[in-house]
Design a protein around this motif. Structure first.
Motif, PDB file in Angstrom:
ATOM      1  N   GLU A  46     135.919  74.176  71.215  1.00 43.11           N
ATOM      2  CA  GLU A  46     137.179  73.507  70.888  1.00 43.11           C
ATOM      3  C   GLU A  46     137.216  72.920  69.474  1.00 43.11           C
ATOM      4  OE1 GLU A  46     139.753  73.730  72.768  1.00 43.11           O
ATOM      5  OE2 GLU A  46     138.785  74.534  74.541  1.00 43.11           O
TER       6      GLU A  46
ATOM      7  N   TRP B  57     133.307  64.468  69.184  1.00 46.80           N
ATOM      8  CA  TRP B  57     132.876  63.694  70.345  1.00 46.80           C
ATOM      9  C   TRP B  57     131.865  62.679  69.850  1.00 46.80           C
ATOM     10  CZ3 TRP B  57     133.981  65.174  75.618  1.00 46.80           C
ATOM     11  CH2 TRP B  57     133.377  64.369  76.576  1.00 46.80           C
TER      12      TRP B  57
ATOM     13  N   VAL C 207     136.354  60.895  72.589  1.00 45.16           N
ATOM     14  CA  VAL C 207     136.641  62.276  72.237  1.00 45.16           C
ATOM     15  C   VAL C 207     138.027  62.316  71.585  1.00 45.16           C
ATOM     16  CG1 VAL C 207     137.570  62.878  74.514  1.00 45.16           C
ATOM     17  CG2 VAL C 207     136.590  64.665  73.067  1.00 45.16           C
TER      18      VAL C 207
ATOM     19  N   SER D 116     141.129  67.065  74.223  1.00 48.35           N
ATOM     20  CA  SER D 116     140.559  67.630  75.441  1.00 48.35           C
ATOM     21  C   SER D 116     140.568  69.140  75.324  1.00 48.35           C
ATOM     22  CB  SER D 116     141.355  67.173  76.672  1.00 48.35           C
ATOM     23  OG  SER D 116     142.671  67.653  76.601  1.00 48.35           O
TER      24      SER D 116
ATOM     25  N   MET E 187     135.519  69.491  78.335  1.00 45.57           N
ATOM     26  CA  MET E 187     135.376  68.216  77.634  1.00 45.57           C
ATOM     27  C   MET E 187     136.554  67.282  77.875  1.00 45.57           C
ATOM     28  SD  MET E 187     135.899  69.583  73.763  1.00 45.57           S
ATOM     29  CE  MET E 187     136.085  67.964  73.118  1.00 45.57           C
ATOM     30  N   GLU E 188     137.022  67.252  79.095  1.00 46.44           N
ATOM     31  CA  GLU E 188     138.145  66.396  79.419  1.00 46.44           C
ATOM     32  C   GLU E 188     137.703  64.933  79.410  1.00 46.44           C
ATOM     33  OE1 GLU E 188     137.193  69.019  81.323  1.00 46.44           O
ATOM     34  OE2 GLU E 188     138.719  70.373  80.564  1.00 46.44           O
ATOM     35  N   PRO E 189     138.532  64.055  78.864  1.00 45.55           N
ATOM     36  CA  PRO E 189     138.216  62.626  78.925  1.00 45.55           C
ATOM     37  C   PRO E 189     138.205  62.153  80.376  1.00 45.55           C
ATOM     38  CG  PRO E 189     140.041  63.042  77.410  1.00 45.55           C
ATOM     39  CD  PRO E 189     139.761  64.322  78.139  1.00 45.55           C
TER      40      PRO E 189
END
Length: 135
Positions: A40, A44, A62, A65, A69-71
């Protein structure tokens, strides 16, 4: 990022970084680990404390998203970063891989960041972080 110096048995604790049989000792009580996601290309950051029990992850951030790597659901948007406090225990060690696709891991203390190859003085593969006693 203010943190008192951690001690164990009267000895100051440090962060030890091990890669390819070489160990670097950093006299820090807290640090930020920063990187760019390999797919992406989003930044981070994680704030860590060095404790007698191990490494404690105290905050994650972060910039967006995407794939893997979603919050966290409790994350809040602050100054362009999704921020949250992970609910995890202490880690005895953390292994950082090096895919070569995302640039280098960066270790930041007091606002100054250095890549792991800068700390070691040469290109590295995977690195293991753990708490160690200062000699």
């Amino acid at each position: 990022m203010a943190a008192t110096v951690a001690q164990r048995g009267g000895r100051r604790l440090s962060l030890c970084l091990a890669s390819a049989g070489v160990v670097k000792t950093l006299s820090v009580a807290a640090f930020t680990l920063a990187w760019t996601h390999s797919v992406e290309k989003i930044d981070w950051q994680e704030d860590w404390h060095v404790t007698p029990a191990g490494l404690l992850l105290v905050q994650a951030r972060v910039k967006g998203s995407g794939a893997g790597m979603e919050p966290s659901p409790e994350a809040r948007l602050v100054d362009g970063w999704f921020q949250w406090r992970p609910k995890r225990g202490v880690f005895p060690e953390v292994v950082l891989g090096n895919s070569g696709a995302a640039g280098e891991w960066r270790l930041c203390v007091g606002g100054k960041c250095r890549t792991l190859p800068d700390i070691f003085g040469y290109p590295i593969g995977s690195t293991t972080m753990r708490v160690c006693d200062n000699p």
